[in-house]
Each structure stands twice: as structure tokens, then as C-alpha cells.
Scaffold this motif. Structure first.
Motif: not given
Length: 542
Positions: A37, A39, A306, A310
Motif C-alpha cells: 500500500g 505509494k 495505511l 486514508k
């Protein structure tokens, strides 16, 4: 780019890739990080031992530049954004505090970045550049020179051609310290690169670095202090992108108190979200991702990051946050002392708006049934004695791992531990017989299986004065007189780990301090749970 991860102690190692604690970079590592996850990746690179000539050309080995290019391509192939830099050169030839010939430093730095830029000029726009890592400095004169270095950096990129005049760059202040950046940073002029400010965050120091026995975090003051820290650069530079290029408790390689670490990570990421900053998790290869065995050392820690990135609420274990107490509690574990009667066990929990959906256990044939084996209140999970007793059994050790699944956010874990008092094989040593330039391995300590690493180590002289850092009287009881991990003690990694045995070293500086004290020093090695008696003592006799 967020969340992002550092490929630490690898291309930045001295003298070469693979010289420190990690294997050479494999393309699969980036794919695994991306699949988890993340980036983006920061790739620290040290050029110190890869110069093929001196002044004025300062030619960098083409083999090394090719290797850097290959690793960047591997990260790009994993669909990651990349930030690449010049790293440990900062405390070698580049150091403004160690060298007086700044003209030569400027010459070498400019020549280096023209070569790096030329070799990488046709890379994707997803590749960004950072001039230098944690450039040391102590004075305003140093800060002014580092502003000049940033100007040399962007000018060198312009000369190197390709996409480099349009490439995103991050620009640091002195020491990559946020307050020094706020005080002294001046942006370069006449350049076309989109740019961000760049600082590092390891605070509070004692929690991040395992200093003075601190294993507690999460008080109202801790929460407010962290928010203030992350908000200050944003308030000072409201319209400039900000990158926090390194962060994280470096003691992740120790068991520590994971519940406190999870809460810290959750709050840190949420503050970065709130103040529009991009955090890049530091990982030296021992702390977060095990590249050899291809696994995260603490998957919950990563899942917390993670989910928080979000904006999803995490449910997290409660724990002691009051540093004035003499014991420490944590809901990361169910601790039961061997020989005591098993009763119901309550874990305080911050559900943060989520619901506990289910609990599973890593024991074949055993299920965990809501209402029968446990109940849930608004702020706690209560495990029943009838469920715990057969799992605990009659011997010490880590007995099981429970996985808690919530309606949103990270799933967390609870270890069920039947603990017993540790025992040390020997009670003392004549410290005068020990060399003061070498570490000393303590006699082996028999501990509860699954808990071979201490919580903290204390050192007090016979006259009652703390062996090191006597000023730690300003702290609470669980930090007064305690040693600092790495500086004063370490796990002895020269021998294979033995479950149920703690193998620890006191560093040479600790031994030297004990010899210099010219009196006995009592060493107290504490284990989790941090309660009275769960320790061993050992005397450095003088």
C-alpha cells in the motif's frame, strides 16, 4: 507519494551497498512495498567512496551511477514515486562543521550533482531529487552556506539538462531540523523546479530513540506537542509543499510497547494529513520490513499507517500515559503471572467509533466466541477466565496471539503471555578487569519465552547517583537513572538468538563510566510487564 518508505542502510551504506545490515537491493522489494500500500520510496545514496578522481572534476564512478539508475528504475517499475538524494556524504567530505574549505565542498557538490543529474536526466517525472541529507550546522553562518548549497543544487540541475529543470526537488534547512528551517531557510532564486521543503522528525527524542527507559507515549500533552510540532512548519510556510523525509521510532527493532508505538504512528499520520505534509517512514532494514524473509516485522504498525493515511479511524489499545507512575500497563498484551489465580482480564481500548467484529486465535481447533469467551463494553474488551485458563496452562511463555478485527481501520493483535520472573546466571563482575574500549556481555538472563528483550535498563552507583545522565531526576520513576538504548546497551547480535534467553551488551561508554565512578554500580534489567520485581540485578563491582 504518501504513504512513503525509506530504503535505508542500503545504497547509503559506507563504503558500499551491502556493507551494513541489508542485502543488495532486489527489484522484488519495491513490488512488495507497493503491494502493501505504499505509494512512494526515498532512496538514500552515499557517493563518498565512489569518486574516481579528485578536484576539479570529482568524477563519480560510472558503475555506481549505473547502479543508482538501475535501482531507481526498479522502484519506478513497481509504480512508486521516487525521491533520491545524496546521503551520508553529509558527515564525511561535505560536513561544514568538520571542514573549513567550503569552496572545495561547493566545487565537489556542484560537480557531483551535475553528474548525477546528467545520468538521471531522462528519468520519469515521478523521480524527485533531494540535495543533501541532514547537513550538519550549528551557526547562522552554516545556515547561510546551506542556503547557498541549495542554490548550487538547482543551478547544477539546470546545467545537467533533460527534464531536470522541471523536476520536483525538496530543499532542506540545517540538520533537517524544522525549527532551524523556519528560522534560517531562504529559497534559491531564478530556478524553474517545483519544490517542497524537507525536514525530519524524531520526537520526542526519548520515545523515538529508546532513551532513558521511556516506553510510554500518548498523554494529552504528548498529543498536543506532536500537533504543535507538525503545525509549525505549515504555519511558517503556508503555501509551500512539505515533506517529512524521515520519521518513526527507531526502536521498532525492540519489542518496546507496541500499543504506544501504534498510537504514536496513528496520531503522527493524522497530523501530517491535517497540516498537508508528506511523511516518509524511516526503515534501516531492521525496524520495519525484513527484506530477507519478505515480511513486515509489525504488520499492525504498517496497517495503522495505511488506514490513518486514508483518514480511516483505527481502534487502538489503551496503555499507561502518565509518566509519574511506577508501573506500566498496556492492552497490547494479556499478561498473567505464573502461579497466580486466573481471573477475567480487561483490556481497555480506544474503539474510535468502530465496532469489534470478531476475534481469532492462532491455535488449531480453538475458536473465540463473543459473549462466551469475551464481552465488549464502550471502552474495553473483557476476556473470561474460563477461556484464558486452559490456554495459559502451567508453564511460562507466550501462549497465543489473538487477532482483533474491527469494522474499519487496522486489525490489531493481542499476545497472551504467561510470564515468570527472570533469572541471571551470575550476580557480579569486577569492573576493573574489563577493558573500557569494548562492550561487555552481561551473563545470560533466563526470561519468559517470547520476551527476550528488556523493557529498560537502569544503572545506579553505590552513592545513589545515576551512572549516566544524572539529570534524569527531572523524569518520572520509570525514566530516572535509566540507560539509553544503543548508546549504553544493545542486544548482542553477534550470537544467534535463543528464545527464553536475553543476551545483552553494555557498551564501552557504560563500562568506562562505571570504572570512572570508582565504586560499585548496580545494573537493573527490567522486562515487560513493567511491574515491581520483574527484573534482574547485576553489580559492576569496583
Amino acid at each position: 507519494m504518501k504513504p512513503a518508505w525509506n530504503l535505508g542502510n542500503t545504497l547509503d551504506a559506507l563504503p558500499d551497498e551491502g556493507s551494513w545490515n541489508n542485502p543488495k537491493v532486489q527489484a522484488s522489494t519495491f513490488k512488495e512495498i507497493a503491494a502493501a500500500g505504499f505509494k512512494g520510496v526515498r532512496i538514500p545514496v552515499t557517493y563518498n567512496d565512489h569518486f574516481a578522481s579528485g578536484s576539479p572534476s570529482w568524477t563519480i564512478s560510472s558503475v555506481w551511477l549505473d547502479r543508482v539508475s538501475t535501482v531507481i528504475d526498479q522502484a519506478l517499475d513497481a509504480d512508486l514515486h521516487v525521491l533520491v538524494n545524496m546521503h551520508h556524504d553529509s558527515w564525511n567530505w561535505f560536513s561544514l562543521t568538520a571542514h573549513t574549505n567550503w569552496t572545495e565542498i561547493e566545487e565537489r557538490f556542484r560537480a557531483s550533482w551535475i553528474q548525477i543529474g546528467t545520468r538521471l536526466r531522462c528519468k520519469s517525472e515521478r523521480v524527485s531529487f533531494e540535495p543533501i541529507n541532514e547537513a550538519p550546522g550549528t551557526t547562522e553562518e552554516h545556515a547561510i552556506e546551506l542556503n547557498k548549497i541549495n542554490q548550487i543544487f538547482v543551478d547544477a540541475l539546470a546545467v545537467s539538462g533533460g527534464f531536470n529543470a522541471k523536476r520536483v526537488v525538496t530543499l532542506p534547512g540545517m540538520n533537517m531540523n524544522e525549527d532551524l528551517m523556519i528560522k534560517f531557510f531562504k529559497a534559491p532564486v531564478n530556478f524553474t523546479n517545483p519544490w517542497a521543503l524537507h525536514y525530519h522528525y524524531y520526537s520526542p527524542y526519548d520515545f523515538a530513540f529508546g532513551a532513558w527507559g521511556r516506553t510510554i507515549w500518548g498523554s494529552a500533552s504528548d498529543l498536543a506537542s506532536l500537533e504543535d510540532d507538525i503545525s509549525r512548519p505549515r504555519k511558517a510556510f503556508p503555501d509551500i509543499p512539505i515533506v517529512v523525509g524521515e520519521w518513526g521510532p527507531v526502536t521498532l527493532e525492540l519489542p518496546g510497547e507496541p500499543g504506544a508505538t501504534w498510537r504514536y504512528a496513528d496520531h503522527f499520520i493524522r497530523m501530517c494529513n491535517k497540516y498537508n505534509s508528506v511523511p516518509i517512514l524511516w526503515d534501516n532494514g531492521v525496524e520495519v520490513y525484513d527484506r530477507i524473509n519478505k515480511r513486515f516485522r509489525d504488520p499492525v504498525f504498517v496497517d495503522v499507517i495505511l488506514s490513518a493515511t486514508k483518514g480511516i479511524n483505527n481502534s487502538l489499545p489503551a496503555g499507561t500515559t502518565d509518566g509519574s507512575l511506577t508501573t506500566q500497563d498496556t492492552s497490547r498484551y494479556i499478561f498473567h503471572k505464573l502461579g497466580e489465580t486466573v481471573g477475567d482480564y480487561t483490556l481497555s481500548y480506544h474503539f474510535n467509533g468502530n465496532k469489534l467484529v470478531s476475534i481469532s486465535i492462532d491455535l488449531a481447533g480453538v475458536s473465540v466466541i463473543a459473549g462466551t469467551d469475551y464481552t465488549v463494553t464502550d471502552s474495553a474488551i473483557v476476556f473470561k477466565a474460563a477461556f484464558l485458563k486452559p490456554i495459559l496452562g502451567t508453564t511460562a511463555g507466550k501462549k497465543a496471539e489473538l487477532t482483533l478485527v474491527f469494522s474499519a481501520g487496522a486489525n490489531t493483535r493481542v499476545d497472551l503471555v504467561h510470564w515468570d520472573l527472570p533469572k541471571i546466571a551470575q550476580q557480579s563482575v569486577d569492573v576493573k578487569t574489563l577493558p573500557t574500549d569494548q562492550a561487555y556481555r552481561l551473563p545470560s538472563i533466563s526470561v519468559t519465552k517470547g520476551f527476550t528483550t528488556p523493557a529498560a535498563i537502569r544503572a545506579v552507583r553505590a552513592d545513589g547517583v545515576f551512572l549516566v545522565d544524572s539529570w534524569t531526576t527531572v523524569f518520572g520513576p520509570l525514566q530516572q537513572g535509566y540507560l539509553t538504548w544503543s548508546n549504553n546497551w544493545r542486544i548482542d547480535d553477534s550470537v544467534a538468538p535463543i528464545d527464553g534467553t536475553a543476551i545483552l551488551n553494555l557498551t564501552s561508554s557504560t563500562i568506562a563510566a562505571a570504572v570512572g565512578a570508582a565504586q560499585d554500580t548496580l545494573i537493573t534489567v527490567e522486562f515487560f510487564p513493567r511491574v515491581p520485581g520483574n527484573n534482574v540485578t547485576f553489580t559492576l563491582k569496583y
